[in-house]
Design an enzyme around this catalytic site. Structure first.
Site, PDB file in Angstrom:
ATOM      1  CB  THR A 134      -0.938   0.032   1.313  1.00 19.26           C
ATOM      2  OG1 THR A 134      -1.842  -0.946   0.990  1.00 19.26           O
ATOM      3  CG2 THR A 134      -1.684   1.294   1.265  1.00 19.26           C
ATOM      4  CE  LYS A 136      -6.047  -0.350   0.832  1.00 20.44           C
ATOM      5  NZ  LYS A 136      -4.765  -0.706   1.473  1.00 20.44           N
ATOM      6  CE  LYS A 168      -1.847   7.139   5.129  1.00 23.84           C
ATOM      7  NZ  LYS A 168      -0.803   5.753   5.398  1.00 23.84           N
TER       8      LYS A 168
END
Lengths: 290, 290, 290, 290
Positions: C96, C171, C239
């Protein structure tokens, strides 16, 4: 006192002229050198490059258009500030740049033994001409102290805010309050209008009360006429809201009102209003298809 | 000019006194009659009931504590305003009430042939004493015009806003702008502080710029000391935010910034700050467990 | 089919094991080489460096802990992926990482003639073990097509999303919806509780209706017990909200609900809850001093 | 078991039919009596007035269109429920009404010695026909217990929520979560689209993960086609958001995400979308002038 001055745009030219008028010896430079002529007629010297100006003057002020210009003036091969900066010299960057750019310049200058102060200003053309800017300075305290006579000519008040970066941060805080206030004002004007009240009368009422302020007085009447001549472009205001929210993010400060205001500015941008004055955010509040 | 005056609380007493000082003949009434004594010493007459005052005076002003008191003075059996109001007489209710209450009183008064003006004020004790209130009047235009000499004594400016209900609505709009501004200000002060800047310096900077206003100047220093003596209680500010949002709902005006501000005031209420000044909303912004 | 596999953390180990179980020849590498032992026992080969693995295998998958690790495995002097990548070879990074990191790796790989696919996954330990991940792939289409047999083993579904960066962006969008939903859910649970309703009953009711979903079912009961074992840490969720809002900023999409949710997560962070599960945002909704 | 049934609209007719099918003896009434015919053909008896139905049956269920109809059926002179309700009889109002209306009816019924249960339902036409409603009951516990056999036929699950008003409140909480979720979903779909991703693919990805739910699956595809056939009108959803926020106000619960969602629904209303399905709120997110 001799001062170098880099950058003669709208703001820089007015500032350098003020220094001349108040008896400073000024050596100017501008990327397009012909812009120096008017200043030279009023008694300024001219440098061919930033490096030359630095070499000649103990103190040099820069007033450049954006972070990119601010960096290039310092770091340019052969001609840049870094070529000549050294112990004993001071560099004061009054351009509006982000904290990161400021820190980068600071590191380079001090790495050569020079001293650095960032000094972004609050206020635009008119206050620059009138020597009525507000100066948000930070960095080397001794340099700040020595530069006060120049700041006194350029602004009505200069603040020393501590370490480099604090000037940029303080400007973000101020602009964030401004952006949220503008949204509060816009929602009030639209609510009045849609509720069958006069939004001009609302201006009069606000003007008489504890909230009266130059921004409402200055922008309200044109907002009620859907006129938004760009004093501070909406896209720049939105960028500052975003950066202020990012500063809050860093420091874990939750600011739901600023966040809502930021989204309203984004909506206005999506409506194609980014180049108008930031007061055009009222159009995003007003908008309805009916 | 003879004026009846119902309600001698902090505001009402100061207002009635101003009328006396400026040569009006005033007949006062208060639920606790002893409160009339001081006015009588200064030359006022006294009525035993609202009905008596109405009977005696062509114009009667009311300044009562809340909608409940405002309704009871009008509708009370035998003693109420309705008993004596009739063609030729005017009733001016300057209490802060919702539009619905105002409309109810208006209907009753005009049903008896009387004329009605609502005139909620902006400003508290000090402006009331100094005759510096702002008067948001609406209703019968001829009555408003005839009452202007009294309004001129009570306030620095009176606005005629059209049909009954508009005075109450305008007050909501003004207070909504105030509540959102207070949140913008609070977020700025907290962001400065948590970012390593001085929130006192922020006050100085704001004071020099286009956003300077009496509210920031008046409340900022005490907010920075976490002191919130209740000039306008937070729970009342939150109630006004809610009612302004409801007004927006009625008229399909989306106000995301006011909505965010309202939720912040609610958070402050949940923290037990409802009775402090509305500037205590900064505590909801500040709060963190760490 | 022979596959290289770099990174044997919780996720990577489970994924490499799945490949082995389904008949792939797998060559593994991990910064701490001893972590390779278990895989070797199950039939894997081992590489001493990322470069060795690339040299040996036509296709190499990476599953690293963060952008920093992802970059270092590629760019490390002598040992890195870049040393051996060349025409004919394919590199699939399933870590990621942000779009920028992905683009940087893509540029380096393709600059050497290699092919690159980014393939961040949705799902954590359990789905990794069960081969039930959702794979959000983007980049070289021919490489994606050739890699499908491996993706079929690792996930229940793989999506090809176009150019490099789109996997990371998708995502963010998914996680933004998740973060706002979690806030909606939290506000509902707290509102039920404070209104004298049972928040456990609310769970039952939601479970029977059109909003029923595994997240509410999985996290609701523990949220009602104020228990937040970190499956996805709140600070990471916040975040991702911030990055999704930044993506909206780039594309002028105003998202007031996500912005409000982000501020709630920030409030929770300021309360010291960043390392708990993101469902702990309910504590920020709940909080009151009384 | 004999049951009276008042109100044969879309919902009521389906519910009464289910009772008949499961062997209940049902006596029906509808303001337009001809609507009773179909039920009578299936074995129902008919009452000429609500009062007649109450007189005949120990238990009577009402399913009326709105608070106004619900009140009128109870309070109508001569013909209303109150004429015949008495000790031993039970009245179950399953209409969707506000807590206040419910409390008013409760007071009137219990004042005559009767027992009352409010039982608003979650679910519309299809679940009503299939006996798959979710019943949010509150009020007299003994009546609730005795009515369970009927609830079991009408719904897949019935909840007993305590005192009268709790049913209405729980429905608001559920609808608030739904409204915020719909906004989260809308922002995600628009963000995907404007970021160059496919919003149809986003639906597929969401469908495979922990957030999958019937609402996203049911409404997503049509939202991506800008089609909003009204299953639950946006203006009703916005009204419920407003009422849920008011419930939060009463109980000092700050709900910034619901507040932002409410403002988005208001924006959609101002765009003339109030009569479309509440999923049309995505149009307010999408909107831009460019």
């Amino acid at each position: 006192m001799e001062i170098g001055f880099l950058g003669l745009g709208i703001m820089g030219k007015a500032m350098a002229m003020n220094l001349l008028k108040h008896g400073f010896k000024v050596t100017v430079w501008n990327r397009t050198l012909s812009k120096c002529d008017e200043l030279v007629e009023h008694g300024a010297s001219m440098g061919e490059t930033p490096a030359q100006v630095i070499k000649k003057c103990k103190y040099t002020i820069a007033m450049l258009s954006d972070p990119c210009a601010a960096l290039s003036v310092v770091f340019d091969d052969k001609d840049g500030v870094l070529e000549q900066i050294c112990e004993g010299k001071g560099y004061i960057d009054m351009s509006t740049v982000d904290a990161e750019t400021s820190l980068k310049i600071n590191q380079a200058i001090t790495g050569k033994g020079g001293r650095f102060v960032e000094g972004p200003v609050s206020g635009s053309k008119k206050p620059a001409e009138d020597g009525q800017l507000i100066i948000l300075a930070a960095g080397d305290k001794s340099l700040f102290d020595e530069t006060v006579p120049a700041f006194d000519v350029l602004g009505k008040k200069s603040f020393y805010l501590g370490q480099v970066g604090n000037g940029a941060k303080m400007k973000l805080v101020v602009n964030m309050v401004m952006g949220s206030m503008m949204n509060a004002f816009s929602e009030g004007l639209v609510l009045a209008d849609k509720s069958g009240l006069s939004s001009d009368t609302l201006l009069d009422i606000l003007d008489l009360g504890a909230m009266t302020n130059p921004m409402f007085k200055g922008k309200g009447p044109s907002m009620n006429k859907s006129s938004y001549p760009p004093a501070f472009p909406l896209k720049h205001q939105q960028k500052d809201m975003r950066l202020a929210l990012a500063l809050g993010d860093e420091n874990a400060v939750s600011m739901p009102v600023a966040a809502a205001a930021n989204e309203a500015f984004k909506k206005a941008r999506s409506m194609g209003l980014g180049d108008l004055d930031f007061s055009a955010v009222i159009e995003a509040v007003k908008f309805s298809r009916e």
